[in-house]
Design an enzyme around this catalytic site. Structure first.
Site, PDB file in Angstrom:
ATOM      1  CG  HIS A 114      31.051  59.500  54.900  1.00 11.11           C
ATOM      2  ND1 HIS A 114      30.066  60.457  54.872  1.00 11.11           N
ATOM      3  CD2 HIS A 114      30.396  58.320  54.669  1.00 11.11           C
ATOM      4  CE1 HIS A 114      28.897  59.894  54.630  1.00 11.11           C
ATOM      5  NE2 HIS A 114      29.073  58.583  54.488  1.00 11.11           N
ATOM      6  CG  HIS A 166      29.136  53.362  54.880  1.00  9.97           C
ATOM      7  ND1 HIS A 166      28.231  53.423  55.917  1.00  9.97           N
ATOM      8  CD2 HIS A 166      29.103  54.583  54.290  1.00  9.97           C
ATOM      9  CE1 HIS A 166      27.667  54.620  55.941  1.00  9.97           C
ATOM     10  NE2 HIS A 166      28.180  55.339  54.969  1.00  9.97           N
ATOM     11  CG  HIS A 200      25.033  58.926  56.987  1.00  9.13           C
ATOM     12  ND1 HIS A 200      25.945  58.384  57.838  1.00  9.13           N
ATOM     13  CD2 HIS A 200      25.395  58.524  55.732  1.00  9.13           C
ATOM     14  CE1 HIS A 200      26.823  57.662  57.138  1.00  9.13           C
ATOM     15  NE2 HIS A 200      26.508  57.734  55.855  1.00  9.13           N
ATOM     16  CD  GLU A 248      23.263  59.944  51.360  1.00  8.62           C
ATOM     17  OE1 GLU A 248      22.861  59.393  52.406  1.00  8.62           O
ATOM     18  OE2 GLU A 248      23.951  59.360  50.494  1.00  8.62           O
ATOM     19  CG  ASP A 285      28.980  57.254  51.240  1.00 12.93           C
ATOM     20  OD1 ASP A 285      28.924  56.728  52.352  1.00 12.93           O
ATOM     21  OD2 ASP A 285      27.983  57.762  50.690  1.00 12.93           O
ATOM     22  CG  ASP A 286      28.764  53.034  50.598  1.00 12.87           C
ATOM     23  OD1 ASP A 286      28.877  52.218  51.536  1.00 12.87           O
ATOM     24  OD2 ASP A 286      28.062  54.057  50.665  1.00 12.87           O
TER      25      ASP A 286
HETATM   26  N1  HPA Z   1      23.802  56.938  53.161  1.00 14.39           N
HETATM   27  C1  HPA Z   1      23.098  56.273  54.073  1.00 14.39           C
HETATM   28  N2  HPA Z   1      23.402  55.040  54.439  1.00 14.39           N
HETATM   29  C2  HPA Z   1      24.454  54.449  53.892  1.00 14.39           C
HETATM   30  C3  HPA Z   1      25.219  55.095  52.940  1.00 14.39           C
HETATM   31  C4  HPA Z   1      24.881  56.413  52.567  1.00 14.39           C
HETATM   32  O1  HPA Z   1      25.516  57.090  51.723  1.00 14.39           O
HETATM   33  N3  HPA Z   1      26.193  54.222  52.584  1.00 14.39           N
HETATM   34  C5  HPA Z   1      26.013  53.107  53.306  1.00 14.39           C
HETATM   35  N4  HPA Z   1      24.959  53.227  54.094  1.00 14.39           N
HETATM   36 ZN    ZN Z   2      27.659  57.140  54.155  1.00 13.40          ZN
END
Ligand code: HPA
Ligand code: ZN
Length: 350
Positions: free
Chosen positions: A30, A32, A210, A213, A291-292
């Site tokens: 996961h 991006h 996703h 969340e 994630d990021d």
């Molecule tokens: N959630 C949804 N969209 C996203 C995320 C995330 O954590 N990171 C980058 N785009």
């Molecule tokens: Zn994500």
């Protein structure tokens, strides 16, 4: 990397946890790629493209990374991505991440990319995927990191735009393993993308999304039932529905959990309140991911260490998380077996 194995130590202090985590071969599922844009590279790329960023320094960028929810973050994330224009930009972005991943003993990566973030600004789909794919090929050849690419549709846009994106991806079919769904979750349920996922699956892409969340457990159920996903990205809010948890356990649906992301986006109040341990204890098929990472304060190893320290995870649980990362990947069974054997050899030496 994996040949530097720290010596066995009987104590469980944080240095030892970090050393153990660093030594574990692992997959990241996961991630991006636009979320790996560190401020230094953002400035360097913006300067060569003649783009003015709404920040005057790297420090100012980092200071802006305080988010109270997903949308707060997305606004800044899309602004950062606007520096990326040329094929070389996408190559440099991806290569920088892969070098980091190498230092963290990541052996396999499944990378999300958001083509609509770029095509919406006039950047050709080919420019984006060409840059990313070249870096992935170089990582396989030079760093021994295998990879898969997953194209994410932006869920705040409509399904027609997603269908156009799927059409644009078709000439690159063999470079893309799957489709996913990201961006603003609330108010954009998976069912909005029924047709584009149906077409993508018919064309041979695997589906992930996703869900859960910020959105309710019903979105996780829709992702399973309507989009027919093989994995859920995040999935935290599935815990609110015991029947859904039972189904995820029974079907062995992997959840790609992102602890530091959840803290930064206020999905959990604090790392010590993170449900990862509870998820493991419930028998859910969980993995740990970043994630990021440029925005959330840590790459994958920092995520493992953060949950290990805050939730008191032992080596057996950490090794299980790394084993899950390979098991939950899109790799062939043969490739999984090779990597899991390496993982087992490392854990036995500790
Ligand atoms: N959630 C949804 N969209 C996203 C995320 C995330 O954590 N990171 C980058 N785009
Ligand atoms: Zn994500």
């Amino acid at each position: 990397m994996s040949d530097v194995i720290p010596a066995r130590s009987p104590s469980g202090d944080s240095n030892n946890i970090a050393a153990f985590v660093a030594a574990l071969p692992k997959a990241e599922l996961h991630l991006h790629i636009e979320g790996t844009l560190e401020p230094e590279l953002m400035f360097a790329i913006a300067a060569r493209n003649g783009i003015r960023l709404p920040y005057s320094s790297v420090e100012e960028v980092r200071a802006a990374y305080r988010f109270s929810n997903l949308q707060d973050f997305l606004d800044i994330y899309y602004a950062g991505a606007s520096a990326l224009l040329e094929m070389q930009d996408f190559y440099d972005l991806t290569w920088a991440y892969l070098q980091r991943a190498f230092t963290q003993n990541v052996r396999h990566v499944e990378i999300f990319f958001d083509p609509q973030t770029h095509t919406g600004r006039g950047v050709a789909f080919a420019t984006v995927i060409d840059g990313i794919s070249r870096a992935l090929d170089d990582a396989e050849a030079r760093l021994g990191i295998s990879s898969r690419l997953i194209l994410c549709f932006l869920r705040h846009l409509d399904e027609t735009a997603a269908l156009q994106t799927l059409d644009a991806a078709m000439p690159w079919r063999e470079h893309i393993a799957g489709v996913g769904l990201d961006s603003s979750e609330r108010g954009n349920p998976p069912g909005k993308f029924r047709e584009v996922f149906r077409r993508a699956r018919a064309a041979g892409f695997v589906a992930v999304a996703h869900a859960g969340e910020e959105g309710p457990p019903e979105y996780v159920r829709e992702a399973l039932d309507i989009l027919e996903v093989v994995r859920i990205d995040h999935g935290n809010n599935a815990l609110e529905d015991a029947d859904l948890v039972a189904e995820l356990v029974q079907k062995r649906i992997p959840l790609t959990v992102c602890p530091l992301s959840n803290v930064k986006l206020c999905v959990v109040d604090d790392i010590s309140a993170h449900p990862l341990k509870q998820m493991l204890d419930l028998g859910l098929f969980v993995t740990v991911n970043s994630d990021d990472p440029a925005y959330f304060g840590g790459y994958v190893n920092e995520n493992y260490v953060a949950v290990a320290e805050a939730l008191g995870l032992g080596r057996e649980e950490l090794a299980q998380l790394a084993r899950n990362s390979f098991q939950a990947s899109l790799l062939s069974q043969a490739a999984k077996s090779v990597l899991i054997a390496e993982l087992d050899a490392v854990t036995h030496r500790f």
